[in-house]
Design an enzyme around this catalytic site. Structure first.
Site, PDB file in Angstrom:
ATOM      1  NE  ARG A 117      38.124  38.968  27.101  1.00 44.05           N
ATOM      2  CZ  ARG A 117      38.447  38.632  25.848  1.00 44.05           C
ATOM      3  NH1 ARG A 117      37.500  38.435  24.950  1.00 44.05           N
ATOM      4  NH2 ARG A 117      39.704  38.482  25.488  1.00 44.05           N
ATOM      5  N   GLY A 118      32.864  37.371  26.298  1.00 42.94           N
ATOM      6  CA  GLY A 118      32.662  37.320  24.864  1.00 42.94           C
ATOM      7  C   GLY A 118      33.913  37.771  24.133  1.00 42.94           C
ATOM      8  CE1 TYR A 163      50.326  42.828  26.645  1.00 42.21           C
ATOM      9  CE2 TYR A 163      49.531  45.051  26.226  1.00 42.21           C
ATOM     10  CZ  TYR A 163      50.420  44.195  26.833  1.00 42.21           C
ATOM     11  OH  TYR A 163      51.421  44.703  27.631  1.00 42.21           O
ATOM     12  N   GLY A 208      34.706  43.529  26.352  1.00 38.08           N
ATOM     13  CA  GLY A 208      34.290  42.133  26.362  1.00 38.08           C
ATOM     14  C   GLY A 208      33.628  41.846  27.694  1.00 38.08           C
ATOM     15  N   GLY A 260      34.810  43.547  31.165  1.00 42.65           N
ATOM     16  CA  GLY A 260      34.516  44.958  30.940  1.00 42.65           C
ATOM     17  C   GLY A 260      35.309  45.585  29.826  1.00 42.65           C
ATOM     18  CB  CYS A 298      39.102  42.396  18.399  1.00 48.35           C
ATOM     19  SG  CYS A 298      39.662  43.401  19.794  1.00 48.35           S
TER      20      CYS A 298
END
Length: 196
Positions: free
Chosen positions: A68-69, A74, A140, A151, A169
């Site tokens: 994912r991006g 967590y 993400g 998601g 992040c």
């Protein structure tokens, strides 16, 4: 799906994405919780995990590199994780999709009298502003042949101490919160799922 080990949920997503690409199934939304896990997105690095492998093992926290991006985040008990498997071509593409997901989470939080917002340039859902700004939901995503996976993660009753061991992040010192912390009371997880 209740509480699902991270890799098992990833396998379910991959299967549904392939089925959606082939047109064998319609859009889907998977809602679940995970056991303690740190996930590193495409821009993430183990440098953003601030505790040793021994400490991770002792705490029972798995680490997964994912497609994912975003950077590291967590997932764990008390957090509502949503994996929408959607053909984004029918809803206006990835940017509109992420904005829509943020808006849906903001609307769901409003049903609990929590006023949330977005921050330009930072995906996710936030409370407050300036020095009082705190993140309540991370987003993400991955898009493969027009179909989304991964998601959002909404902190409902999450043990926020787990965020202290990562650069969440990619933002040093990120202030993270939960619905229960904001409301100062227990929150019914079923009611949150229904609202989302």
């Amino acid at each position: 799906l209740g509480t699902v080990e991270y890799q098992r949920a990833r396998d379910i997503q991959r299967y549904l994405v392939e089925q959606r690409i082939e047109g064998a199934t319609s859009n889907a939304l998977i809602l679940l919780e995970h056991h303690h896990v740190y996930t590193l997105g495409r821009r993430g690095s183990m440098d953003d995990v601030l505790i040793s492998a021994d400490a991770l093992a002792k705490a029972g926290v798995a680490v997964h590199e994912v497609d994912r991006g975003g950077e590291v985040t967590y997932h764990g008990p008390g957090q509502l994780v949503g994996y929408p498997i959607l053909d984004l071509r029918t809803i206006g593409g990835p940017v509109r999709y992420v904005r829509g997901m943020e808006s849906a989470l903001i609307d769901a939080l409003a049903t609990f009298d929590i006023t949330a917002n977005i921050v330009k340039g930072l995906p996710g859902v936030w409370l407050g502003e300036g020095l009082e700004q705190r993140k309540i939901a991370a987003i993400g995503v991955r898009v493969s042949r027009g179909v989304s996976s991964h998601g959002f993660a909404l902190n409902v009753s999450t043990d926020l101490r787990y965020f202290q061991h990562i650069v969440a992040c990619g933002i040093p010192g990120l202030n993270v919160t939960s619905m229960e912390r904001e409301l100062g009371r227990k929150v019914d997880a079923t009611a949150v799922r229904r609202a989302v």
